[in-house]
Design an enzyme around this catalytic site. Structure first.
Site, PDB file in Angstrom:
ATOM      1  N   GLU A 122       0.877  -1.166   0.000  1.00 13.64           N
ATOM      2  CA  GLU A 122       0.000   0.000   0.000  1.00 13.64           C
ATOM      3  C   GLU A 122       0.918   1.221   0.000  1.00 13.64           C
ATOM      4  OE1 GLU A 122      -2.767   0.411   3.259  1.00 13.64           O
ATOM      5  OE2 GLU A 122      -3.438   2.345   2.489  1.00 13.64           O
TER       6      GLU A 122
ATOM      7  N   ARG B  53       5.264 -12.751   9.987  1.00 10.47           N
ATOM      8  CA  ARG B  53       5.869 -11.436   9.727  1.00 10.47           C
ATOM      9  C   ARG B  53       7.284 -11.448  10.249  1.00 10.47           C
ATOM     10  NH1 ARG B  53       2.106  -7.392   9.426  1.00 10.47           N
ATOM     11  NH2 ARG B  53       3.630  -5.745   9.561  1.00 10.47           N
TER      12      ARG B  53
ATOM     13  N   LYS C 202       4.131   0.693   9.865  1.00 10.83           N
ATOM     14  CA  LYS C 202       4.151   1.940   9.092  1.00 10.83           C
ATOM     15  C   LYS C 202       3.581   3.097   9.901  1.00 10.83           C
ATOM     16  CE  LYS C 202       3.012   0.094   4.862  1.00 10.83           C
ATOM     17  NZ  LYS C 202       2.448   0.165   3.514  1.00 10.83           N
TER      18      LYS C 202
HETATM   19  P1  ATP Z   1      -0.244  -1.680   6.803  1.00 12.69           P
HETATM   20  O1  ATP Z   1      -1.113  -2.736   6.137  1.00 12.69           O
HETATM   21  O2  ATP Z   1      -0.406  -1.570   8.260  1.00 12.69           O
HETATM   22  O3  ATP Z   1      -0.248  -0.379   6.102  1.00 12.69           O
HETATM   23  P2  ATP Z   1       1.918  -3.355   5.976  1.00 12.69           P
HETATM   24  O4  ATP Z   1       3.272  -3.329   6.576  1.00 12.69           O
HETATM   25  O5  ATP Z   1       1.111  -4.589   5.985  1.00 12.69           O
HETATM   26  O6  ATP Z   1       1.229  -2.163   6.681  1.00 12.69           O
HETATM   27  P3  ATP Z   1       1.651  -3.320   3.115  1.00 12.69           P
HETATM   28  O7  ATP Z   1       2.043  -2.244   2.190  1.00 12.69           O
HETATM   29  O8  ATP Z   1       0.257  -3.757   3.121  1.00 12.69           O
HETATM   30  O9  ATP Z   1       2.069  -2.802   4.517  1.00 12.69           O
HETATM   31  O10 ATP Z   1       2.616  -4.561   2.920  1.00 12.69           O
HETATM   32  C1  ATP Z   1       2.959  -5.078   1.660  1.00 12.69           C
HETATM   33  C2  ATP Z   1       3.303  -6.529   1.806  1.00 12.69           C
HETATM   34  O11 ATP Z   1       4.391  -6.696   2.697  1.00 12.69           O
HETATM   35  C3  ATP Z   1       2.151  -7.345   2.349  1.00 12.69           C
HETATM   36  O12 ATP Z   1       2.012  -8.513   1.589  1.00 12.69           O
HETATM   37  C4  ATP Z   1       2.565  -7.662   3.747  1.00 12.69           C
HETATM   38  O13 ATP Z   1       2.069  -8.888   4.157  1.00 12.69           O
HETATM   39  C5  ATP Z   1       4.089  -7.678   3.670  1.00 12.69           C
HETATM   40  N1  ATP Z   1       4.683  -7.310   4.947  1.00 12.69           N
HETATM   41  C6  ATP Z   1       4.489  -6.173   5.639  1.00 12.69           C
HETATM   42  N2  ATP Z   1       5.166  -6.177   6.797  1.00 12.69           N
HETATM   43  C7  ATP Z   1       5.836  -7.353   6.839  1.00 12.69           C
HETATM   44  C8  ATP Z   1       6.716  -7.962   7.794  1.00 12.69           C
HETATM   45  N3  ATP Z   1       7.049  -7.346   8.932  1.00 12.69           N
HETATM   46  N4  ATP Z   1       7.215  -9.180   7.501  1.00 12.69           N
HETATM   47  C9  ATP Z   1       6.891  -9.790   6.347  1.00 12.69           C
HETATM   48  N5  ATP Z   1       6.069  -9.285   5.420  1.00 12.69           N
HETATM   49  C10 ATP Z   1       5.535  -8.075   5.653  1.00 12.69           C
END
Ligand code: ATP
Ligand code: MG
Length: 559
Positions: A37, A263, A273
């Site tokens: 995102e 994660r 984020k």
């Molecule tokens: P949010 O959804 O709270 O804005 P997010 O960290 O999930 O934050 P995204 O941009 O949705 O952000 O993440 C993009 C991809 O990265 C998603 O597929 C998510 O599952 C993966 N991702 C995010 N944080 C992690 C992490 N700490 N470890 C592994 N994969 C992650």
């Protein structure tokens, strides 16, 4: 750019599934995606997802799409879209032509939503967000049906079209899937599919007044792109029944499967984020690329090589259970890579002047210094040696304890590549502080060895006073002093000593002249990289990492 990840590829449960699906011909070609995102910069947790999705595509001859999940225009910005692309490239991965945006599918998603309404699977709810939340029930109690749940198809269609036309204010109505308010899985209790949001979108402009929810947009985007394995983190395990319900009810062109993995969590680090955005907004750091940030941009600016990040991701593997990885493992990978690749240089971080009294005034000689001890091809360079030098302030003690073998009055040490010197006296200012040392050198020890075989216990780095250049050096420590920082009150856990600025450091001319973005080893000090704040008159270096792990001692954190 292509990188050979075959050697790096490990085995894990997701790769096993992919292999089995190819072997059984369930799929003949693998398509994965990385779906950020664009509401912030990427961090090292994202690197895990990037390495997994792009890695699988490379290893199995498939394709990995970069898809921006741009369904919430109030939080998303072009700056983030740009930085995410730069960071994925920097990590060494490439989506080729496969760059997509969920917003490209808005039209189709909308049509499919009308289809759900017509089939009796969705309705417009006039309840407020709060009312919806309160009537959703709990893990032990079923939810309550909305009073608007049994609207006719005609009424629902009419209201939904008027939502789209922009007739209603934000939050006035939503479109909900009509599933089951008593479902054991709360995600199936009539989840919201569309909300009203009068907001300017970076790509679709003012065209839309309604935006799809994550759950509605994500799976359908996967299906449109023909994703075979949709990998996400464990929090989405409970969303999988909804993911499948929607794929089942809609006329989608393919049926992706969702897989969940742990994660990445790191000690002394917050990978959220929301927190990272707050750190930037509140000025706790200088920006998203502050070298203390766990962002890809921060790691890059700090001098961390992308190969070290890839090696780290490979070592932690892909598991089904959440855990916290010791940040020391990342640091280990950074040291390993930099030790192998970086050129050796000399810098004096906290200079103390030494005058060699028996060295002829005005004389300068060139001393050869080795660029990399394990790589003779890296060659040597020349450093000027003269009467006035700088040594590291910490390398001198006027009244040393027993085990201190570096310079002290009367004690002899080796200056790296040069000569043995002996301190003869100490010059102090009115405040009693040491401002200069007087010393003698032994001309017979040129190159750093005594012909009579006498030994010294310390070899110290040094620089010529006249020929070395001034520099600012920024030393970074963990941003948080707590091994498991509290995301809810992170400010309290910030490490007050996360940045130390050394403003009167000296560096050798080879450092000043080299305009390389690569990190260097400053002998005995660690790995450093030139910072973007450098100007022709003022060089600035970031310490990427020290030579050894001293952090545990400094804050008493790790065992
Ligand atoms: P949010 O959804 O709270 O804005 P997010 O960290 O999930 O934050 P995204 O941009 O949705 O952000 O993440 C993009 C991809 O990265 C998603 O597929 C998510 O599952 C993966 N991702 C995010 N944080 C992690 C992490 N700490 N470890 C592994 N994969 C992650
Ligand atoms: Mg997310």
């Amino acid at each position: 750019m292509t990188i050979d990840t075959t050697a790096e590829a490990g085995r894990d449960f997701i790769r096993d599934i992919v292999q089995a699906d190819l072997s059984s011909h369930k799929h003949n070609r693998i398509v994965t995606r990385f779906p950020p995102e664009p509401n912030g910069y990427l961090h090292i947790g994202h690197a895990k997802s990037i390495a997994l999705n792009f890695g699988i595509a490379q290893e199995f001859g498939g394709q990995c799409n970069l898809r921006f999940d741009d369904t919430n225009p109030t939080k998303e910005e072009q700056e983030y879209i740009d930085s995410i692309q730069a960071d994925v490239h920097w990590l060494g991965y490439d989506w080729g032509k496969n760059l997509f945006f969920a917003s490209d599918y808005f039209e189709r998603l909308y049509d499919w939503a009308e289809g759900l309404i017509k089939a009796g699977y969705a309705y417009v709810d006039d309840q407020s967000q709060e009312e919806i939340r309160l009537s959703r029930g709990t893990l032990t109690e079923p939810g309550k049906n909305s009073p608007f749940r049994d609207r006719t198809v005609e009424e629902n269609l009419d209201l939904f079209r008027r939502m789209k036309a922009g007739e209603f204010t934000n939050g006035a109505r939503v479109l909900r899937a009509k599933i089951d308010m008593a479902a054991g899985n709360i995600n199936l209790r009539d989840p919201v599919l569309y909300r009203i949001l009068h907001a300017h979108h970076p790509r679709t402009g003012d065209k839309w007044s309604i935006y799809p929810s994550y759950d509605y947009a994500h799976g359908q985007s996967d299906a449109i792109e023909g994703i075979t394995h949709s990998i996400c983190t464990l929090e989405f395990e409970d969303h999988r029944p909804l993911y499948e319900w929607l794929l089942d009810k809609l006329p989608v062109p393919s049926k992706p499967r969702q897989y969940e993995m742990a994660r990445l969590n790191l000690t002394y680090t917050l990978l959220s984020k929301r927190v990272l955005t707050q750190l930037v907004r509140d000025g706790h750091v200088s920006g998203w690329d502050d070298p203390r940030m766990p962002t890809i941009a921060g790691l890059k600016r700090r001098g961390v090589p992308p190969a070290a990040v890839r090696e780290f991701i490979k070592r932690i593997g892909v598991a089904k259970a959440n855990s916290v990885v010791d940040v020391g493992m990342l640091e280990f990978c950074i040291r390993e890579e930099l030790n192998r690749t970086s050129l050796r240089r000399m810098a004096v971080l906290r200079p103390l002047k030494v005058v060699i009294e028996n060295y002829p005034e005005g004389q300068v000689e060139e001393i050869a210094a080795i660029n990399h001890p394990d790589n003779p091809d890296a060659g040597t360079r020349k450093i000027a040696f003269g009467r006035e030098l700088y040594i590291e302030r910490d390398d001198f003690m006027e009244n040393p304890p027993k085990k201190f073998f570096r310079l002290s009055p009367g004690n002899e040490v080796r200056l790296r590549y040069a000569y043995f010197i002996k301190c003869t006296s100490v010059v102090k200012n009115d405040a009693g502080e040491i401002v200069e040392l007087r010393a003698t050198y032994d001309p017979a020890t040129k190159g750093g060895n005594a012909p009579d075989g006498r030994k010294v216990k310390a070899t110290m780095h040094w620089l010529p006073a006249a020929q070395s250049k001034p520099a600012e050096i920024r030393i970074y420590n963990q941003l948080f002093a707590n091994p498991s920082p509290n995301a809810a009150d992170f400010a309290a856990d910030l490490n007050p000593q996360s940045l130390e600025v050394l403003s009167d450091a000296r560096v050798e001319p080879a450092i000043a002249e080299g305009n390389s973005p690569e990190a260097m080893q400053f002998e005995r000090q660690g790995y450093f990289v030139r910072d973007a704040d450098s100007t022709p008159d003022r060089l600035v270096f970031n310490r990427t990492i020290g030579l050894r792990d001293t952090f545990a001692k400094e804050v008493g954190g790790k065992g």
